[in-house]
Every structure is written in structure tokens, then in C-alpha cells.
Design a protein around this motif. Structure first.
Motif, PDB file in Angstrom:
ATOM      1  N   GLN A  26     -63.217  22.144  44.095  1.00  0.00           N
ATOM      2  CA  GLN A  26     -62.592  23.211  43.298  1.00  0.00           C
ATOM      3  C   GLN A  26     -61.927  24.249  44.189  1.00  0.00           C
ATOM      4  O   GLN A  26     -60.920  24.862  43.794  1.00  0.00           O
ATOM      5  CB  GLN A  26     -63.634  23.907  42.428  1.00  0.00           C
ATOM      6  CG  GLN A  26     -64.043  23.160  41.173  1.00  0.00           C
ATOM      7  CD  GLN A  26     -65.043  23.965  40.358  1.00  0.00           C
ATOM      8  OE1 GLN A  26     -65.936  24.618  40.913  1.00  0.00           O
ATOM      9  NE2 GLN A  26     -64.901  23.948  39.052  1.00  0.00           N
ATOM     10  N   ARG A  27     -62.492  24.487  45.354  1.00  0.00           N
ATOM     11  CA  ARG A  27     -61.976  25.520  46.256  1.00  0.00           C
ATOM     12  C   ARG A  27     -60.622  25.155  46.840  1.00  0.00           C
ATOM     13  O   ARG A  27     -59.861  26.035  47.261  1.00  0.00           O
ATOM     14  CB  ARG A  27     -62.952  25.742  47.418  1.00  0.00           C
ATOM     15  CG  ARG A  27     -64.238  26.454  47.087  1.00  0.00           C
ATOM     16  CD  ARG A  27     -65.095  26.561  48.351  1.00  0.00           C
ATOM     17  NE  ARG A  27     -64.380  27.209  49.440  1.00  0.00           N
ATOM     18  CZ  ARG A  27     -64.644  27.040  50.730  1.00  0.00           C
ATOM     19  NH1 ARG A  27     -65.595  26.203  51.100  1.00  0.00           N
ATOM     20  NH2 ARG A  27     -63.949  27.671  51.662  1.00  0.00           N
ATOM     21  N   LEU A  28     -60.317  23.871  46.889  1.00  0.00           N
ATOM     22  CA  LEU A  28     -59.129  23.403  47.602  1.00  0.00           C
ATOM     23  C   LEU A  28     -57.857  23.572  46.780  1.00  0.00           C
ATOM     24  O   LEU A  28     -57.878  23.497  45.545  1.00  0.00           O
ATOM     25  CB  LEU A  28     -59.295  21.930  47.980  1.00  0.00           C
ATOM     26  CG  LEU A  28     -60.469  21.589  48.897  1.00  0.00           C
ATOM     27  CD1 LEU A  28     -60.568  20.072  49.056  1.00  0.00           C
ATOM     28  CD2 LEU A  28     -60.317  22.262  50.253  1.00  0.00           C
ATOM     29  N   SER A  29     -56.738  23.741  47.470  1.00  0.00           N
ATOM     30  CA  SER A  29     -55.434  23.725  46.810  1.00  0.00           C
ATOM     31  C   SER A  29     -55.167  22.317  46.290  1.00  0.00           C
ATOM     32  O   SER A  29     -55.804  21.346  46.709  1.00  0.00           O
ATOM     33  CB  SER A  29     -54.347  24.116  47.809  1.00  0.00           C
ATOM     34  OG  SER A  29     -54.251  23.130  48.836  1.00  0.00           O
ATOM     35  N   ALA A  30     -54.208  22.202  45.375  1.00  0.00           N
ATOM     36  CA  ALA A  30     -53.850  20.884  44.826  1.00  0.00           C
ATOM     37  C   ALA A  30     -53.423  19.942  45.950  1.00  0.00           C
ATOM     38  O   ALA A  30     -53.740  18.744  45.930  1.00  0.00           O
ATOM     39  CB  ALA A  30     -52.735  21.034  43.790  1.00  0.00           C
ATOM     40  N   GLU A  31     -52.728  20.478  46.947  1.00  0.00           N
ATOM     41  CA  GLU A  31     -52.269  19.661  48.073  1.00  0.00           C
ATOM     42  C   GLU A  31     -53.456  19.106  48.865  1.00  0.00           C
ATOM     43  O   GLU A  31     -53.478  17.926  49.220  1.00  0.00           O
ATOM     44  CB  GLU A  31     -51.380  20.503  48.988  1.00  0.00           C
ATOM     45  CG  GLU A  31     -50.798  19.735  50.163  1.00  0.00           C
ATOM     46  CD  GLU A  31     -49.947  20.611  51.063  1.00  0.00           C
ATOM     47  OE1 GLU A  31     -49.399  20.086  52.053  1.00  0.00           O
ATOM     48  OE2 GLU A  31     -49.823  21.827  50.789  1.00  0.00           O
ATOM     49  N   LEU A  32     -54.455  19.945  49.121  1.00  0.00           N
ATOM     50  CA  LEU A  32     -55.612  19.488  49.886  1.00  0.00           C
ATOM     51  C   LEU A  32     -56.525  18.586  49.054  1.00  0.00           C
ATOM     52  O   LEU A  32     -57.186  17.700  49.600  1.00  0.00           O
ATOM     53  CB  LEU A  32     -56.391  20.690  50.433  1.00  0.00           C
ATOM     54  CG  LEU A  32     -55.742  21.410  51.620  1.00  0.00           C
ATOM     55  CD1 LEU A  32     -56.612  22.561  52.101  1.00  0.00           C
ATOM     56  CD2 LEU A  32     -55.480  20.434  52.772  1.00  0.00           C
ATOM     57  N   GLN A  33     -56.569  18.811  47.743  1.00  0.00           N
ATOM     58  CA  GLN A  33     -57.314  17.883  46.877  1.00  0.00           C
ATOM     59  C   GLN A  33     -56.733  16.476  46.992  1.00  0.00           C
ATOM     60  O   GLN A  33     -57.468  15.484  47.114  1.00  0.00           O
ATOM     61  CB  GLN A  33     -57.288  18.362  45.431  1.00  0.00           C
ATOM     62  CG  GLN A  33     -58.183  19.549  45.153  1.00  0.00           C
ATOM     63  CD  GLN A  33     -58.199  19.947  43.685  1.00  0.00           C
ATOM     64  OE1 GLN A  33     -57.363  19.488  42.887  1.00  0.00           O
ATOM     65  NE2 GLN A  33     -59.132  20.806  43.302  1.00  0.00           N
ATOM     66  N   THR A  34     -55.399  16.388  46.964  1.00  0.00           N
ATOM     67  CA  THR A  34     -54.747  15.087  47.119  1.00  0.00           C
ATOM     68  C   THR A  34     -55.046  14.494  48.493  1.00  0.00           C
ATOM     69  O   THR A  34     -55.260  13.287  48.631  1.00  0.00           O
ATOM     70  CB  THR A  34     -53.223  15.221  46.919  1.00  0.00           C
ATOM     71  OG1 THR A  34     -52.967  15.723  45.599  1.00  0.00           O
ATOM     72  CG2 THR A  34     -52.532  13.877  47.079  1.00  0.00           C
ATOM     73  N   ALA A  35     -55.080  15.343  49.506  1.00  0.00           N
ATOM     74  CA  ALA A  35     -55.391  14.870  50.854  1.00  0.00           C
ATOM     75  C   ALA A  35     -56.792  14.272  50.910  1.00  0.00           C
ATOM     76  O   ALA A  35     -57.010  13.227  51.534  1.00  0.00           O
ATOM     77  CB  ALA A  35     -55.266  16.014  51.853  1.00  0.00           C
ATOM     78  N   VAL A  36     -57.756  14.909  50.237  1.00  0.00           N
ATOM     79  CA  VAL A  36     -59.127  14.386  50.187  1.00  0.00           C
ATOM     80  C   VAL A  36     -59.138  13.011  49.518  1.00  0.00           C
ATOM     81  O   VAL A  36     -59.778  12.068  50.002  1.00  0.00           O
ATOM     82  CB  VAL A  36     -60.064  15.358  49.442  1.00  0.00           C
ATOM     83  CG1 VAL A  36     -61.405  14.687  49.123  1.00  0.00           C
ATOM     84  CG2 VAL A  36     -60.295  16.607  50.264  1.00  0.00           C
ATOM     85  N   LEU A  37     -58.432  12.886  48.402  1.00  0.00           N
ATOM     86  CA  LEU A  37     -58.370  11.607  47.687  1.00  0.00           C
ATOM     87  C   LEU A  37     -57.763  10.518  48.573  1.00  0.00           C
ATOM     88  O   LEU A  37     -58.252   9.379  48.595  1.00  0.00           O
ATOM     89  CB  LEU A  37     -57.570  11.763  46.397  1.00  0.00           C
ATOM     90  CG  LEU A  37     -58.135  12.764  45.375  1.00  0.00           C
ATOM     91  CD1 LEU A  37     -57.201  12.870  44.171  1.00  0.00           C
ATOM     92  CD2 LEU A  37     -59.520  12.363  44.928  1.00  0.00           C
TER      93      LEU A  37
END
Length: 595
Positions: free
Chosen positions: A46-57
Motif C-alpha cells: 500500500q505504501r508504494l507508488s503505482a510504478e513501484l507496485q508494478t515493479a514488485v509484480l
């Protein structure tokens, strides 16, 4: 990097270490790799930006650039990696005491777990869709290449036929009009067929992309009102559950409600559950727990959990794993649980953790006894000796008795991570990273089908050496990816070491036998497997500080030729390489033909 295997003499000396792979001696089929979406993980996501969420995925689910994950574990209710303790039915009311069960899974939603699971599954399905399209395109190219030899003749005949039709059309305008109309009909038919073929192809891609992640749940504790003397969710009496059959049945429905709620909220199918996280951790008074003896877990699965999941979802539609704990005592536990045929009917497999040591010999015994290794070897021997007619008869006989046949038993590593209490054994990032490779290799060589890491994401506690949470019991651990205080991603060395195995051993790969056995004084550890595309993978871990020259032999019965030509059944394919001290290397050999 790519390398070419060229014919030449075997490069050996006294210090060269041989690694033999037997492509004809196969073991278990790999289910896959994954990690857990805990409450702590959901909070970090939840803390991450949308860009970093995609990076995690991408880091976790991309098959080539990432770790190629296809399995997710979810805690059922809170675990220690949660900021607080909670259940989904704090107060008994209504049928089975579950009238107030929170079908909205409010706490999980607030902590980001539901959204993260949904995003993980959507990303994974998109990956599957892309792979299906690439496979289709590859097959189309191969098909075109096969047809090329006949295209010239077909084209000449077509031209000749068109010239004849044109000559006749010049003599009769009516015939020309009819020919044009026929051609238009043919083109329309061809266009329609092409459209239908496109739709069918897209439907096939969509169907292949519908394969969801393998998602399973594990409970840490039932609600307090189900526990002996209304014990708090933290810690457990022995036995954990009240001595009341109605309570046991209610708890089984608690599992089923959780499954229904998650499927409804996310659209993701829940593949199965473990009956209890760490049921034999009897001294745990630090976080949520529910203690069982092997006999108590056997009875709960046989009399309640198995029947309830079968009643609500269909028998064996939702997989059940027993144990879900360390390997030291798994043989005795399995003997008690699986010797009961009625309980065993409901159990898909045994879930394993790594925290008390390797104990590879224990899971090897488990695989030999329950995983079908002995039966596989005997069946191969008998099949080899049968005539074709006998094989047909045997196949019909097996088909007739299939419904009552003893089902296969599976082994899955469901949790492992490095924590603060491990610092004396694993004091640095590289030793913690190597621990993963060591355990996965040892597990896979003893019948384990998949390996599931613990938290996908954790924060980093101030003043710590990289470990984090949040964890309400203060049990701080590492994950492959941590999230810094400023919200950036910290990729730990364990991520790259884990990828040396998970990226190259996709679901459907079959483990092959090698000559290396852990504990025999050999400095190398290795696992080999044949992937679904026919290529062979070998991952080699050097636990020594010193460098080693290694000669890998893949023989007999292996050919780098797609047709199998140019290689006899007793030929040996081999190559040498230098393996640095304290390192891991993975090799991919081209698609093979066994003969």
C-alpha cells in the motif's frame, strides 16, 4: 550467457569434480515457487507508488526478468507479521457460531492484502497470456517452415488454373461473372474462417491465461471462543480446540467461509489450505497459535475439515495439507496421520518448514514411503518388460480400477525465511542468500515439488541490519525485497540466488537424478530437471571457499538433436566449467531427445 558445446576430449584431472545427470531416471514434477502475502506485506505494498507496485509484480512474477512465481500463501486471520491480532468471527452467533463471520474480510482489506492478491493474479494472468501468444507464434513459424517445400508447386498449379479460368472467362462474360462471384464467396468464406480462427486463438489464449495463481491459506489461530478455556489467539493450550465436536465442525466451516469470502472479493480461486500453521510449536506464547498432536490433527481433518470442504466445494476440489511445520519430526507425524485411510483420502500432501535444520533424509523417507517413488521405479521396470499387447491390457485394467486407486501424496515447502535469531548462523546477506539455494536443492532432490518463501515485502526497522516487519511479536525477519523508510525497494542478494532456481525451473519441470548426495563430503550441491520444453536445467551450488573445476555429464540417452540423430544410446554429452568459490551457477541444455 550462451555457450556452445563442441566435440572434444574430456577435460579431467585429479581435482575435476564429476557431476552426472541421468535424464532417464525421473522423480517428482515441480509445482512451482512463490511467497506469502501477510498483513505486513499488504501494508508495504500500500505504501508504494503505482510504478513501484508494478515493479514488485514484475520482480516476482515475470518468468525471465523476475522470479517466475506462481504460488501465493495467505494467513487465515492474523499472524505474527501483522500489526495486531484479529479473527473474522470474534463472537459466536447463528449457525455454527459463524452468523457474524466477516465475509467482507475487513481487516485484510484495510491492510492491503485483498488488493495485492488481486493485482498479483491479474499480472500473473497477463504473463500467461503473453506466453501463450509467443508459443502460438512460434508454432506458426514452425508450421510455415514445414510447408515451404510444397509452396512452389502449389503456386504454379494455382497460376495455371487461374490462366485457364481467365481464358474461358474471355469467351463467356456470364461465366466470368460467375467465377468472380465464386471467388468473392471463397474470399468471404476464407475471411470468415480467418476471423473464426482468430477468435478461437484468442479464446485459447484467454483460456490458458485463466490459470490463476495457486493460492492457499494457513490459519495461525481460530477465534478465542473456539479454543480451550477461551484461550487468547496468542499462544495455545493443548489441545487447542475445545473438546466439543460442534466446535470442531464450526472451525471447519470457518475455513470454508474464508475460502468463499476470498474468492468473492478477489475473483481468485483458492486452491487449498493447510490444516494449521506449525501445530507442534507447543512452546509458542509469542504470537497466534493452535497446538495439535498428530492424532488430533488427523481426527480434525478426517471428521471435520475434509468432509466440510468436500460438502461445500466438492471432494478434493480444495487441497488440504497436513503438518505445515519443521522437518525433524515429519516422518512420525505423517505415519500417524496418513496411516488412517479415511484421513488420507482428504489430504493432498505434507507442508514443510525449514527452521530446525535440513533433515533432507526425513523428507526423502517421506517421499519414498508416500510420494510414490518406489511405485514409480517398479512400474517403469515392469512397463519396460511388457509387450505392447500386455501394456494395452494393463492400461485398460488400470482405467477400470482408477477411481479406487491410492492417490499420490505430495510434498510442498510452505515457509522459510531468515530472522534475527539466525544471525549467529547466517550473519551476512550472502550466507542468508545461499541458505535458500541449499534448502531448495536438498528438498527437490528428496521429492519436494515446490518452494514457498515467507513475506513478499517487509519494511526495514531503524537500526536493524535489513530485517523488518511490522510484527506484533517483535519477530523481525528478512524478505527478498524490503521497503525503505522513504518508500524505495531494497533488492536483497537472496532475490538473485532464489532466481537461479525459480526462474529456470517452471511448473511442469521433472526432477532428474544426479550422482551428488548431500552429506557425503562433496563440496558441490546440485539439482537437475527437464523443463516442459524439453531442455535440461542443472543448478550447481559451491559451498566451498575454493574454486572447483566441474565436469557435467548428461548421459546416456541424451541428444541435442531434435530428431535424436547423431547420438547413440550410450553416448555421453559433457562439458567443463570453473565454478568460483561460494557461488551458484545455472546451466540450460537445449531441448533433448531420450532414446
Amino acid at each position: 550467457k550462451e555457450f556452445t558445446i563442441s566435440p572434444g576430449p574430456m577435460w579431467t584431472n585429479e581435482s575435476t569434480l564429476p557431476l552426472m545427470i541421468d535424464p532417464l531416471n525421473t522423480s517428482q514434477t515441480i509445482l512451482g515457487f512463490g511467497g506469502a502475502i501477510t498483513q505486513a506485506t499488504g501494508i508495504q505494498f500500500q505504501r508504494l507508488s503505482a510504478e513501484l507496485q508494478t515493479a514488485v509484480l514484475k520482480h516476482y512474477f515475470e518468468p525471465e526478468a523476475g522470479l517466475n512465481y506462481n504460488i501465493i500463501r495467505m494467513p487465515i486471520g492474523s499472524c505474527d507479521f501483522s500489526p495486531y491480532t484479529y479473527s473474522f468471527a470474534d463472537h459466536p452467533s447463528g449457525p455454527f457460531g459463524l452468523g457474524q463471520f466477516d465475509m467482507n474480510l475487513t481487516h485484510d482489506g484495510d491492510l492491503g492484502m485483498i488488493d495485492m492478491l488481486r493485482q498479483c493474479n491479474d499480472f500473473y494472468r497477463n504473463v500467461q497470456r503473453k506466453q501463450a501468444r509467443r508459443k502460438e507464434a512460434s508454432l506458426a513459424v514452425q508450421s510455415q517452415q514445414r510447408r515451404q517445400g510444397g509452396d512452389s508447386k502449389d503456386t504454379k498449379e494455382a497460376r495455371r488454373e487461374r490462366a485457364v479460368r481467365a481464358a474461358k472467362a474471355a469467351k463467356a462474360a456470364k461465366a466470368a461473372k460467375a467465377a468472380r462471384e465464386a471467388k468473392l464467396k471463397e474470399e468471404a468464406k476464407a475471411a470468415k474462417e480467418a476471423e473464426e480462427e482468430k477468435e478461437a486463438r484468442e479464446a485459447k489464449w484467454e483460456e490458458e491465461a485463466r490459470e490463476d495463481l495457486i493460492v492457499f491459506g494457513s490459519p495461525w489461530s481460530p477465534p478465542s471462543w473456539m479454543k480451550t478455556a477461551n484461550h487468547t489467539m496468542v499462544g495455545s493450550a493443548i489441545p487447542c480446540l475445545k473438546n466439543n465436536s460442534a466446535i470442531h465442525r464450526a472451525y471447519a466451516h470457518y475455513f470454508a467461509n474464508w475460502i468463499e469470502a476470498y474468492e468473492d472479493k478477489t475473483g481468485v480461486e483458492i486452491w487449498g489450505v493447510t490444516a494449521q500453521n506449525e501445530p507442534a510449536f507447543y512452546s509458542n506464547n509469542m504470537w497466534e497459535a493452535c497446538s495439535y498432536t498428530a492424532e488430533q490433527q488427523r481426527d480434525f481433518i478426517r471428521d471435520h475439515l475434509g468432509p466440510v470442504l468436500a460438502e461445500r466445494f466438492g471432494k478434493n476440489r480444495k487441497k488440504i495439507m497436513h503438518y505445515d511445520y519443521n522437518k525433524a519430526h515429519v516422518v512420525e507425524w505423517a505415519r500417524t496421520v496418513l496411516s488412517d485411510e479415511k484421513a488420507a483420502e482428504y489430504i493432498w500432501g505434507t507442508a514443510l518448514h525449514w527452521y530446525d535444520g535440513d533433515f533432507f533424509e526425513n523428507i526423502g523417507k517421506l517421499y519414498q514411503r508416500y510420494g510414490g517413488k518406489e511405485e514409480q521405479q517398479q512400474a517403469k521396470k515392469e512397463t519396460k518388460e511388457m509387450s505392447k499387447r500386455e501394456k494395452k491390457k494393463e492400461k485398460k485394467k488400470e482405467e477400470k480400477k482408477a477411481p479406487g486407486r491410492k492417490k499420490a501424496h505430495h510434498l510442498l515447502a510452505t515457509e522459510g525465511c531468515n530472522c534475527e535469531y539466525d544471525l549467529d548462523k547466517y550473519p551476512d546477506d550472502w550466507s542468508r542468500a545461499k541458505r535458500y539455494a541449499h534448502d531448495i536443492i536438498g528438498d527437490f532432490n528428496n521429492g519436494v515439488e515446490g518452494w514457498v518463501d515467507w513475506n513478499l515485502l517487509l519494511d526495514v526497522k531503524e537500526g536493524a541490519s535489513g530485517q523488518g516487519g511490522p510484527n506484533h511479536a517483535g519477530n523481525l525477519c528478512w524478505s527478498h525485497i524490503n521497503v525503505s523508510k522513504g518508500g524505495s525497494l531494497i533488492i536483497n542478494p537472496s532475490f538473485y540466488v532464489f532466481g537461479q532456481l525459480s526462474r529456470f525451473l517452471p511448473r511442469g519441470s521433472v526432477v532428474l537424478d544426479t550422482n551428488i548426495r548431500f552429506g557425503e563430503g562433496f563440496p558441490l550441491e546440485a539439482v537437475a530437471a527437464r523443463r516442459p520444453d524439453g531442455s535440461i536445467i542443472v543448478a550447481v551450488l559451491n559451498n566451498d571457499d575454493g574454486n572447483h573445476q566441474v565436469f557435467v555429464q548428461v548421459a546416456p540417452g541424451y541428444s541435442t538433436s531434435a530428431s535424436g540423430g547423431g547420438s547413440s544410446s550410450d553416448a555421453v554429452l559433457g562439458f567443463n566449467f570453473a565454478l568460483d568459490g561460494d557461488s551458484i551457477a545455472t546451466f540450460e541444455l537445449p531441448a533433448a531427445t531420450t532414446h
